[in-house]
Design a protein around this motif. Structure first.
Motif, PDB file in Angstrom:
ATOM      1  N   ILE A   1       0.846  -1.284  -0.243  1.00 43.91           N
ATOM      2  CA  ILE A   1       0.065  -0.009  -0.039  1.00 43.91           C
ATOM      3  C   ILE A   1       0.816   1.247   0.023  1.00 43.91           C
ATOM      4  O   ILE A   1       1.845   1.386   0.921  1.00 43.91           O
ATOM      5  N   ASN A   2       0.540   2.181  -0.903  1.00 42.02           N
ATOM      6  CA  ASN A   2       1.280   3.376  -0.859  1.00 42.02           C
ATOM      7  C   ASN A   2       2.610   3.463  -1.199  1.00 42.02           C
ATOM      8  O   ASN A   2       3.517   3.986  -0.623  1.00 42.02           O
ATOM      9  N   MET A   3       2.945   2.535  -2.068  1.00 42.54           N
ATOM     10  CA  MET A   3       4.245   2.395  -2.446  1.00 42.54           C
ATOM     11  C   MET A   3       4.356   1.819  -3.979  1.00 42.54           C
ATOM     12  O   MET A   3       4.144   0.675  -4.318  1.00 42.54           O
ATOM     13  N   PRO A   4       5.129   2.509  -4.869  1.00 42.43           N
ATOM     14  CA  PRO A   4       5.736   3.928  -4.311  1.00 42.43           C
ATOM     15  C   PRO A   4       4.725   5.143  -4.295  1.00 42.43           C
ATOM     16  O   PRO A   4       3.543   4.759  -4.586  1.00 42.43           O
ATOM     17  N   SER A   5       5.241   6.251  -3.607  1.00 40.33           N
ATOM     18  CA  SER A   5       4.575   7.403  -3.866  1.00 40.33           C
ATOM     19  C   SER A   5       5.356   8.616  -4.259  1.00 40.33           C
ATOM     20  O   SER A   5       6.547   8.422  -4.264  1.00 40.33           O
ATOM     21  N   ILE A   6       4.690   9.666  -4.616  1.00 37.83           N
ATOM     22  CA  ILE A   6       5.319  11.020  -5.067  1.00 37.83           C
ATOM     23  C   ILE A   6       4.692  12.059  -4.330  1.00 37.83           C
ATOM     24  O   ILE A   6       3.425  12.392  -4.220  1.00 37.83           O
TER      25      ILE A   6
ATOM     26  N   ILE B   1      -0.535  11.387   5.266  1.00 40.25           N
ATOM     27  CA  ILE B   1      -1.815  10.837   4.608  1.00 40.25           C
ATOM     28  C   ILE B   1      -1.410   9.723   3.534  1.00 40.25           C
ATOM     29  O   ILE B   1      -2.381   9.580   2.908  1.00 40.25           O
ATOM     30  N   ALA B   2      -0.241   9.375   3.480  1.00 38.33           N
ATOM     31  CA  ALA B   2       0.016   8.324   2.741  1.00 38.33           C
ATOM     32  C   ALA B   2       1.493   7.465   3.131  1.00 38.33           C
ATOM     33  O   ALA B   2       2.216   7.123   2.364  1.00 38.33           O
ATOM     34  N   ALA B   3       1.245   6.965   4.291  1.00 35.55           N
ATOM     35  CA  ALA B   3       2.203   6.008   4.744  1.00 35.55           C
ATOM     36  C   ALA B   3       2.344   4.589   4.249  1.00 35.55           C
ATOM     37  O   ALA B   3       0.764   4.042   3.932  1.00 35.55           O
ATOM     38  N   TRP B   4       3.373   4.154   3.895  1.00 35.41           N
ATOM     39  CA  TRP B   4       3.372   2.815   3.039  1.00 35.41           C
ATOM     40  C   TRP B   4       3.101   1.562   4.075  1.00 35.41           C
ATOM     41  O   TRP B   4       3.269   1.652   5.531  1.00 35.41           O
ATOM     42  N   ALA B   5       2.429   0.547   3.732  1.00 36.21           N
ATOM     43  CA  ALA B   5       2.036  -0.565   4.376  1.00 36.21           C
ATOM     44  C   ALA B   5       2.188  -1.864   3.656  1.00 36.21           C
ATOM     45  O   ALA B   5       2.023  -1.893   2.423  1.00 36.21           O
ATOM     46  N   VAL B   6       2.626  -3.199   4.319  1.00 32.18           N
ATOM     47  CA  VAL B   6       2.264  -4.378   3.690  1.00 32.18           C
ATOM     48  C   VAL B   6       1.599  -5.017   4.510  1.00 32.18           C
ATOM     49  O   VAL B   6       1.707  -5.016   5.726  1.00 32.18           O
ATOM     50  N   GLU B   7       0.760  -5.993   3.669  1.00 30.62           N
ATOM     51  CA  GLU B   7      -0.411  -6.506   4.598  1.00 30.62           C
ATOM     52  C   GLU B   7      -0.437  -8.120   3.816  1.00 30.62           C
ATOM     53  O   GLU B   7      -0.707  -8.042   2.648  1.00 30.62           O
ATOM     54  N   LEU B   8      -0.648  -9.254   4.654  1.00 33.15           N
ATOM     55  CA  LEU B   8      -0.816 -10.316   4.374  1.00 33.15           C
ATOM     56  C   LEU B   8      -2.229 -10.908   5.029  1.00 33.15           C
ATOM     57  O   LEU B   8      -2.504 -10.335   6.005  1.00 33.15           O
ATOM     58  N   GLY B   9      -2.861 -11.702   4.153  1.00 28.92           N
ATOM     59  CA  GLY B   9      -4.336 -12.040   4.802  1.00 28.92           C
ATOM     60  C   GLY B   9      -4.597 -13.554   4.373  1.00 28.92           C
ATOM     61  O   GLY B   9      -4.022 -14.056   3.197  1.00 28.92           O
ATOM     62  N   ALA B  10      -5.489 -14.280   4.911  1.00 26.38           N
ATOM     63  CA  ALA B  10      -6.007 -15.501   4.463  1.00 26.38           C
ATOM     64  C   ALA B  10      -7.362 -15.722   4.936  1.00 26.38           C
ATOM     65  O   ALA B  10      -7.879 -15.379   6.012  1.00 26.38           O
ATOM     66  N   ASN B  11      -8.169 -16.522   4.004  1.00 26.83           N
ATOM     67  CA  ASN B  11      -9.465 -16.348   4.369  1.00 26.83           C
ATOM     68  C   ASN B  11      -9.832 -18.156   4.199  1.00 26.83           C
ATOM     69  O   ASN B  11      -9.191 -18.763   3.472  1.00 26.83           O
ATOM     70  N   TRP B  12     -10.368 -18.894   5.360  1.00 23.30           N
ATOM     71  CA  TRP B  12     -10.654 -20.160   5.217  1.00 23.30           C
ATOM     72  C   TRP B  12     -12.261 -20.310   5.408  1.00 23.30           C
ATOM     73  O   TRP B  12     -12.777 -20.166   6.318  1.00 23.30           O
TER      74      TRP B  12
ATOM     75  N   ILE C   1     -13.216 -18.267   8.355  1.00 19.79           N
ATOM     76  CA  ILE C   1     -12.075 -17.789   9.413  1.00 19.79           C
ATOM     77  C   ILE C   1     -11.435 -17.027   8.644  1.00 19.79           C
ATOM     78  O   ILE C   1     -10.864 -17.413   7.410  1.00 19.79           O
ATOM     79  N   THR C   2     -10.792 -15.822   9.233  1.00 22.78           N
ATOM     80  CA  THR C   2      -9.965 -15.104   8.452  1.00 22.78           C
ATOM     81  C   THR C   2      -8.883 -14.538   9.588  1.00 22.78           C
ATOM     82  O   THR C   2      -9.011 -14.400  10.774  1.00 22.78           O
ATOM     83  N   GLY C   3      -7.832 -14.146   8.966  1.00 23.85           N
ATOM     84  CA  GLY C   3      -6.723 -13.716   9.793  1.00 23.85           C
ATOM     85  C   GLY C   3      -5.488 -12.920   8.965  1.00 23.85           C
ATOM     86  O   GLY C   3      -5.494 -13.299   7.671  1.00 23.85           O
ATOM     87  N   GLY C   4      -4.475 -12.461   9.636  1.00 26.86           N
ATOM     88  CA  GLY C   4      -3.532 -11.776   8.618  1.00 26.86           C
ATOM     89  C   GLY C   4      -2.515 -11.036   9.634  1.00 26.86           C
ATOM     90  O   GLY C   4      -2.773 -10.952  10.755  1.00 26.86           O
ATOM     91  N   ALA C   5      -1.540 -10.317   8.909  1.00 30.33           N
ATOM     92  CA  ALA C   5      -0.641  -9.597   9.489  1.00 30.33           C
ATOM     93  C   ALA C   5      -0.362  -8.257   8.851  1.00 30.33           C
ATOM     94  O   ALA C   5      -0.377  -8.158   7.462  1.00 30.33           O
ATOM     95  N   LEU C   6      -0.039  -7.122   9.567  1.00 31.13           N
ATOM     96  CA  LEU C   6       0.344  -5.860   8.923  1.00 31.13           C
ATOM     97  C   LEU C   6       1.697  -5.430   9.261  1.00 31.13           C
ATOM     98  O   LEU C   6       2.223  -5.564  10.424  1.00 31.13           O
ATOM     99  N   ARG C   7       2.611  -4.754   8.287  1.00 32.86           N
ATOM    100  CA  ARG C   7       3.733  -4.278   8.878  1.00 32.86           C
ATOM    101  C   ARG C   7       3.590  -2.767   8.096  1.00 32.86           C
ATOM    102  O   ARG C   7       3.663  -2.599   6.762  1.00 32.86           O
ATOM    103  N   ASN C   8       3.870  -1.553   8.857  1.00 36.02           N
ATOM    104  CA  ASN C   8       3.693  -0.313   8.278  1.00 36.02           C
ATOM    105  C   ASN C   8       5.090   0.239   8.647  1.00 36.02           C
ATOM    106  O   ASN C   8       5.683  -0.091   9.616  1.00 36.02           O
ATOM    107  N   LYS C   9       4.899   1.683   8.329  1.00 35.38           N
ATOM    108  CA  LYS C   9       6.188   2.594   8.827  1.00 35.38           C
ATOM    109  C   LYS C   9       6.259   3.024  10.110  1.00 35.38           C
ATOM    110  O   LYS C   9       7.656   2.893  10.770  1.00 35.38           O
ATOM    111  N   GLU C  10       5.130   2.767  10.768  1.00 33.55           N
ATOM    112  CA  GLU C  10       5.215   3.113  12.307  1.00 33.55           C
ATOM    113  C   GLU C  10       5.285   1.791  13.048  1.00 33.55           C
ATOM    114  O   GLU C  10       6.046   1.655  14.039  1.00 33.55           O
TER     115      GLU C  10
END
Length: 273
Positions: free
Chosen positions: A160-165, A177-188, A196-205
């Motif tokens: 998300i928001n990568m790249p940005s200008i 207003i446009a910080a980058w983030a990477v998100e993984l998810g899964a639905n079963w 059942i759903t779940g996932g993980a997020l990694r962002n700038k902060e």
């Protein structure tokens, strides 16, 4: 003047005790009720999900943080299903007259084969503030992926928001207003009436944030939802009811320091192709 100081205090409390999040990137109310893993359910977080839709949809969501109308986010959009290239348009707004964040977004998804889909979006984010006498704007892109391993398992990933200008930035960090983030998810889909759903997020902060949730349909057109989100710990409860082509969703999210946040979502599905 008094109101200005109240809003400044509210913002400081959210930054201190709340979780770091893009104010404009709030998952739809259905997703919030299941722990808020947007990559698995929301086209606002993963444009590849457009390719898995089977009908077009108009949607509007209102999310009110901690019963403070100045911290509310309103978002709306429309997605068009078709066999060649499903597309979506989305608008979001956060804040009030003296402090406003806005986003305008166009997205598209493409099914590469029976199991794999790829999506991309372009968004323009804008901050206008009389309160702090600042302005900022950015142009950014998202890339999403969806992999239907088997009929009842979906694995997703989004950047998300990568790249940005930076288009304009005056007296403020435009990544607000446009910080980058990477998100993984899964639905079963355990069975026809249980997801059942779940996932993980990694962002700038945040170094790491995880969520898990479920949706249970006790009878036709009615859903019960529950979820948990970490960093900090935030449980959520939600319900949904579909009447013909119209669906209403309600959610409640609890924060141990700041209290309850509530949301209401309405969507209309139609057969335009």
């Amino acid at each position: 003047m008094k109101k200005r100081w109240v809003i400044i205090l509210c913002c400081c409390l959210v930054c201190r005790y709340g979780y770091t999040a893009d104010n404009l990137r709030i998952p739809d109310v259905r997703t919030l009720g299941m722990g808020g893993i947007g990559s698995s359910h929301s086209t606002l977080f993963n444009p590849a999900l457009l390719a898995f839709r089977t009908e077009s949809e108009m949607r509007i969501d209102y999310y009110n943080r901690y019963s403070l109308k100045e911290l509310a986010t309103v978002s709306g959009g429309i997605s068009f299903f078709n066999d060649k290239l499903p597309v979506g348009l989305h608008i979001a707004s956060f804040g009030y007259d003296a402090y406003r964040e806005s986003m305008f977004r166009f997205s598209a998804g493409k099914q590469l084969n029976d199991r794999l889909a790829l999506g991309i979006s372009v968004q323009y984010s804008l901050l206008q503030s009389e309160l702090f006498e600042t302005t900022a704007s950015r142009l950014s892109t998202d890339i999403g992926l969806g992999w239907q391993i088997v009929d009842n398992w979906l694995i997703t990933a989004s950047v998300i928001n990568m790249p940005s200008i930076i288009i304009d930035s005056e007296n403020i960090d435009s990544e607000r207003i446009a910080a980058w983030a990477v998100e993984l998810g899964a639905n079963w889909k355990v069975m026809n009436n249980l997801l059942i759903t779940g996932g993980a997020l990694r962002n700038k902060e945040n170094a790491f944030e995880a969520g898990i949730g479920m949706e249970y349909q006790p009878f036709t057109d009615f859903q019960l939802r529950a979820g948990l989100r970490s960093a900090p710990f935030r449980p959520s409860l939600g319900i949904g009811y579909r009447f013909s082509n119209l669906t209403a969703d309600v959610v409640m999210v609890y924060h141990s320091v700041l209290g309850f946040s509530t949301g209401l979502g309405l969507s209309y599905s139609f057969g335009f192709k």
